[in-house]
Design a protein around this motif. Structure first.
Motif, PDB file in Angstrom:
ATOM      1  N   ALA A 128       1.123  -4.004  -3.398  1.00 23.45           N
ATOM      2  CA  ALA A 128       2.368  -3.403  -3.881  1.00 23.45           C
ATOM      3  C   ALA A 128       2.753  -4.099  -5.177  1.00 23.45           C
ATOM      4  O   ALA A 128       2.157  -5.121  -5.550  1.00 23.45           O
ATOM      5  CB  ALA A 128       3.480  -3.547  -2.842  1.00 23.45           C
ATOM      6  N   PRO A 188       4.892   2.074  -2.724  1.00 18.75           N
ATOM      7  CA  PRO A 188       4.391   0.707  -2.925  1.00 18.75           C
ATOM      8  C   PRO A 188       5.042  -0.023  -4.087  1.00 18.75           C
ATOM      9  O   PRO A 188       4.380  -0.699  -4.872  1.00 18.75           O
ATOM     10  CB  PRO A 188       2.894   0.937  -3.172  1.00 18.75           C
ATOM     11  CG  PRO A 188       2.817   2.282  -3.795  1.00 18.75           C
ATOM     12  CD  PRO A 188       3.910   3.092  -3.157  1.00 18.75           C
ATOM     13  N   THR A 229       2.875   1.677   2.994  1.00 18.41           N
ATOM     14  CA  THR A 229       2.221   0.406   2.689  1.00 18.41           C
ATOM     15  C   THR A 229       2.807  -0.682   3.572  1.00 18.41           C
ATOM     16  O   THR A 229       4.028  -0.745   3.761  1.00 18.41           O
ATOM     17  CB  THR A 229       2.431   0.042   1.207  1.00 18.41           C
ATOM     18  OG1 THR A 229       1.847   1.057   0.388  1.00 18.41           O
ATOM     19  CG2 THR A 229       1.804  -1.293   0.869  1.00 18.41           C
ATOM     20  N   SER A 269      16.606  -4.351   4.309  1.00 22.15           N
ATOM     21  CA  SER A 269      15.915  -3.889   3.107  1.00 22.15           C
ATOM     22  C   SER A 269      15.884  -4.979   2.031  1.00 22.15           C
ATOM     23  O   SER A 269      15.684  -4.680   0.851  1.00 22.15           O
ATOM     24  CB  SER A 269      16.600  -2.644   2.541  1.00 22.15           C
ATOM     25  OG  SER A 269      16.633  -1.599   3.497  1.00 22.15           O
ATOM     26  N   GLU A 319       7.421  -2.751   5.788  1.00 21.68           N
ATOM     27  CA  GLU A 319       6.968  -1.361   5.727  1.00 21.68           C
ATOM     28  C   GLU A 319       7.587  -0.677   4.520  1.00 21.68           C
ATOM     29  O   GLU A 319       8.799  -0.487   4.449  1.00 21.68           O
ATOM     30  CB  GLU A 319       7.350  -0.633   7.015  1.00 21.68           C
ATOM     31  CG  GLU A 319       6.849   0.789   7.089  1.00 21.68           C
ATOM     32  CD  GLU A 319       7.172   1.454   8.424  1.00 21.68           C
ATOM     33  OE1 GLU A 319       7.523   2.650   8.416  1.00 21.68           O
ATOM     34  OE2 GLU A 319       7.093   0.772   9.464  1.00 21.68           O
ATOM     35  N   LEU A 320       6.757  -0.293   3.553  1.00 17.28           N
ATOM     36  CA  LEU A 320       7.214   0.334   2.321  1.00 17.28           C
ATOM     37  C   LEU A 320       6.815   1.801   2.315  1.00 17.28           C
ATOM     38  O   LEU A 320       5.648   2.133   2.540  1.00 17.28           O
ATOM     39  CB  LEU A 320       6.584  -0.336   1.096  1.00 17.28           C
ATOM     40  CG  LEU A 320       7.046  -1.723   0.653  1.00 17.28           C
ATOM     41  CD1 LEU A 320       6.673  -2.786   1.662  1.00 17.28           C
ATOM     42  CD2 LEU A 320       6.423  -2.070  -0.696  1.00 17.28           C
ATOM     43  N   HIS A 321       7.765   2.677   2.020  1.00 15.92           N
ATOM     44  CA  HIS A 321       7.461   4.100   1.913  1.00 15.92           C
ATOM     45  C   HIS A 321       6.954   4.470   0.518  1.00 15.92           C
ATOM     46  O   HIS A 321       6.453   5.578   0.312  1.00 15.92           O
ATOM     47  CB  HIS A 321       8.689   4.936   2.286  1.00 15.92           C
ATOM     48  CG  HIS A 321       9.018   4.846   3.744  1.00 15.92           C
ATOM     49  ND1 HIS A 321       8.479   5.694   4.681  1.00 15.92           N
ATOM     50  CD2 HIS A 321       9.811   3.979   4.432  1.00 15.92           C
ATOM     51  CE1 HIS A 321       8.937   5.373   5.886  1.00 15.92           C
ATOM     52  NE2 HIS A 321       9.738   4.338   5.760  1.00 15.92           N
ATOM     53  N   THR A 364      12.224   0.813   0.813  1.00 14.31           N
ATOM     54  CA  THR A 364      11.482  -0.299   0.245  1.00 14.31           C
ATOM     55  C   THR A 364      12.380  -1.536   0.309  1.00 14.31           C
ATOM     56  O   THR A 364      13.288  -1.583   1.146  1.00 14.31           O
ATOM     57  CB  THR A 364      11.014   0.027  -1.186  1.00 14.31           C
ATOM     58  OG1 THR A 364      10.182  -1.029  -1.651  1.00 14.31           O
ATOM     59  CG2 THR A 364      12.169   0.249  -2.137  1.00 14.31           C
ATOM     60  N   TYR A 365      12.152  -2.516  -0.574  1.00 17.45           N
ATOM     61  CA  TYR A 365      12.873  -3.783  -0.460  1.00 17.45           C
ATOM     62  C   TYR A 365      13.337  -4.264  -1.825  1.00 17.45           C
ATOM     63  O   TYR A 365      12.688  -4.022  -2.845  1.00 17.45           O
ATOM     64  CB  TYR A 365      11.988  -4.859   0.194  1.00 17.45           C
ATOM     65  CG  TYR A 365      11.585  -4.471   1.596  1.00 17.45           C
ATOM     66  CD1 TYR A 365      12.338  -4.851   2.695  1.00 17.45           C
ATOM     67  CD2 TYR A 365      10.468  -3.666   1.811  1.00 17.45           C
ATOM     68  CE1 TYR A 365      11.987  -4.458   3.973  1.00 17.45           C
ATOM     69  CE2 TYR A 365      10.115  -3.263   3.087  1.00 17.45           C
ATOM     70  CZ  TYR A 365      10.882  -3.656   4.165  1.00 17.45           C
ATOM     71  OH  TYR A 365      10.544  -3.244   5.429  1.00 17.45           O
ATOM     72  N   TYR A 421       6.175  -5.358  -7.810  1.00 20.69           N
ATOM     73  CA  TYR A 421       7.597  -5.598  -8.031  1.00 20.69           C
ATOM     74  C   TYR A 421       7.962  -5.011  -9.393  1.00 20.69           C
ATOM     75  O   TYR A 421       7.205  -5.152 -10.357  1.00 20.69           O
ATOM     76  CB  TYR A 421       7.877  -7.097  -8.109  1.00 20.69           C
ATOM     77  CG  TYR A 421       8.202  -7.815  -6.828  1.00 20.69           C
ATOM     78  CD1 TYR A 421       9.121  -7.307  -5.911  1.00 20.69           C
ATOM     79  CD2 TYR A 421       7.632  -9.067  -6.560  1.00 20.69           C
ATOM     80  CE1 TYR A 421       9.446  -8.011  -4.758  1.00 20.69           C
ATOM     81  CE2 TYR A 421       7.948  -9.782  -5.418  1.00 20.69           C
ATOM     82  CZ  TYR A 421       8.861  -9.250  -4.518  1.00 20.69           C
ATOM     83  OH  TYR A 421       9.190  -9.956  -3.385  1.00 20.69           O
ATOM     84  N   ALA A 447      17.060   0.397  -2.422  1.00 22.69           N
ATOM     85  CA  ALA A 447      15.938  -0.025  -1.581  1.00 22.69           C
ATOM     86  C   ALA A 447      16.098   0.526  -0.170  1.00 22.69           C
ATOM     87  O   ALA A 447      15.134   1.023   0.444  1.00 22.69           O
ATOM     88  CB  ALA A 447      15.850  -1.553  -1.554  1.00 22.69           C
ATOM     89  N   MET A 488       8.600  -2.427  -5.046  1.00 20.80           N
ATOM     90  CA  MET A 488       9.805  -3.123  -4.607  1.00 20.80           C
ATOM     91  C   MET A 488      10.566  -3.620  -5.833  1.00 20.80           C
ATOM     92  O   MET A 488      10.014  -3.699  -6.930  1.00 20.80           O
ATOM     93  CB  MET A 488       9.442  -4.307  -3.707  1.00 20.80           C
ATOM     94  CG  MET A 488       8.709  -3.929  -2.445  1.00 20.80           C
ATOM     95  SD  MET A 488       8.449  -5.336  -1.318  1.00 20.80           S
ATOM     96  CE  MET A 488       7.195  -6.265  -2.193  1.00 20.80           C
TER      97      MET A 488
END
Length: 503
Positions: free
Chosen positions: A402, A170, A138, A217, A166-168, A198-199, A404, A193, A172
């Protein structure tokens, strides 16, 4: 008069035949429910301060402790419920605002539970995610309306792509500041993360110096208090988020008591040690969309246009128009936090009565941006009590890029939702700065549990997509045909933009 009008919420029972007087419960309870009498050489229990965190019951080596909710019913009254009466007793005794932590526990509908996902049958075969590739990758950020390529045998992309996250998976980690949670919890979120791809969001408390190595991240926040904000802070992370509001307390500022502002937190937030950290309700330099645009582009200038800059807003009335203004002001993503969102501390009445469910906010914003032809100009990230992979899949089908997660991440680390985060006495070492308590959360174990959670959800999302006959998350995004409502009114179905089950 009588503080006894306020009854304890829980009763702690001790099985004296099992109890071996080891005093584990005495050492583990930060609320002084268990105490040791040296004259009698016995442990005794006072339930008055019990918050229902289950720490003592979980660690009792002989299983001698049990915790039950107090069974004290008032005369039935549809208007004057037990909670309403108890709250009046508390305020009559204390004379202050009722505070609470975590998200709204009340009973309004959880609309994710009233939406069902589609699945393939004969004409559109399903896909086995264990044997065929599935794409969860994502990108969060502004997207171009069209793509231009050079000619020739090997075409090359000419269109300049704006900075993307860039998220592997979706999902965070939502904004949780160092101060509201412990350093160990903050470290676990950052490491997880990084490991998953992800983050994690720093929240409004700045970025601890030791966590800057995970900057690629991290999403850093610029809130009304501007804690820890400088050029190095903005450039240390992968993205910047301007916090306007949050779901648990829309229109309300933040407050970290001075007793929690240790030397580390003082250095991270750039405020004097021991002083209250107050975030005013408004940003004192933002009173219009034009003011917001000025801050967005000031941050973009400071980061040399290399990072996405987003805006976080609470899900409130007219949220669609507010989000549209944020996008037109230059936001690369808009984070929307629903009224079930968690927090370390919020006025109970605000948390339970202000804002709207994230399901309706997301549907309204996605529809509005599509109608205005600007949906591709910003990604939508939604928050507000996502509990499982199915909630995530439904949110993406409803229009999110995405999600949270905050409370779910804390639960993965061991949180028992006792909702007393604001006291700083978290027995699980998560929402506390007490050195004795923070040691209870092992960041290595917490990181592994967070990684396991996201990887599990990723597998489940792939299973859901495979059952739909979809092999890329992009094909699910905003595809409301994959949703059906159960037990919803025609008006609710219309706002959500989905059909009723059976249609």
């Amino acid at each position: 008069m009588p503080s006894w009008l306020v009854q304890p919420d829980f009763i702690v029972k001790r099985d004296l035949e099992r109890c071996i007087q080891c005093q584990v419960c005495v050492r583990q309870c930060a609320n002084d429910c268990h105490q040791f009498d040296p004259e009698l050489m016995e442990v005794f229990t006072d339930s008055t301060n019990c918050v229902g965190c289950h720490r003592c019951a979980s660690l009792c080596p002989t299983g001698a402790i049990s915790i039950r909710e107090v069974e004290l019913d008032f005369r039935p009254n549809a208007n004057w419920t037990d909670d309403a009466i108890r709250n009046i007793y508390r305020q009559a005794e204390q004379g202050g605002v009722l505070l609470t932590g975590m998200g709204n526990p009340e009973a309004p509908p959880v609309y994710w539970d009233r939406m069902l996902l589609n699945a393939s049958q004969v004409t559109n075969p399903s896909i086995d995610p264990l044997r065929e590739p599935m794409e969860l990758l994502t990108f969060v950020g502004r997207k171009p309306r069209t793509l231009d390529f050079t000619g020739g045998e090997e075409p090359a992309l000419e269109t300049e792509i704006a900075p993307q996250l860039e998220l592997h998976v979706p999902v965070m980690f939502s904004a949780m500041s160092y101060g509201s949670i412990s350093y160990n919890a903050s470290e676990a979120l950052a490491r997880a993360a990084h490991d998953v791809g992800t983050y994690a969001n720093t929240g409004e408390g700045g970025l601890h110096e030791n966590l800057r190595r995970y900057g690629e991240s991290m999403i850093v926040q610029v809130a009304s208090g501007r804690f820890g904000v400088d050029v190095d802070y903005l450039n240390a992370a992968a993205a910047v988020e301007i916090k306007i509001g949050q779901g648990a307390k829309p229109g309300i500022g933040g407050h970290l008591p001075g007793e929690k502002v240790s030397a580390d937190i003082s250095a991270t937030r750039m405020i004097p040690e021991g002083t209250d950290a107050l975030s005013p309700a408004p940003h004192h330099d933002i009173y219009s969309i034009e003011d917001l645009r000025q801050l967005i582009y000031a941050i973009k200038e400071a980061t040399r246009y290399r990072k996405p800059v987003g805006v976080k807003i609470a899900a409130v009335h007219h949220v669609a128009a507010i989000a549209s203004g944020c996008v037109r002001a230059g936001a690369d993503f808009v984070a929307i936090d629903g009224y079930r969102g968690g927090t370390g501390a919020a006025p109970t009445m605000i948390r339970n009565n202000v804002g709207i469910p994230i399901e309706f906010a997301l549907a309204a914003v996605d529809s509005r941006l599509r109608e205005e032809g600007i949906r591709q100009e910003a990604s939508l990230v939604v928050a507000g009590s996502f509990r499982c992979a199915a909630d995530v899949a439904k949110a993406i089908a409803l229009g999110a890029d995405a999600v949270y997660i905050g409370t779910a991440a804390l639960v993965a680390m061991g949180c028992h939702l006792c909702q007393k985060c604001y006291t700083g006495k978290c027995n699980w070492g998560i929402a506390t700065q007490d050195p004795y308590l923070t040691r209870r959360l092992n960041p290595n174990i917490a990181t592994r549990r967070l990684v396991n959670l996201l990887e599990s959800w990723g597998h489940e999302i792939k299973e859901i997509m495979g059952g739909m006959g979809i092999n890329a998350i992009e094909s699910l995004r905003g595809n409301r045909d994959h949703l059906r409502g159960v037990g919803l009114t025609d008006r609710e179905l219309s706002i959500l933009g989905i059909s009723a089950a059976g249609e």
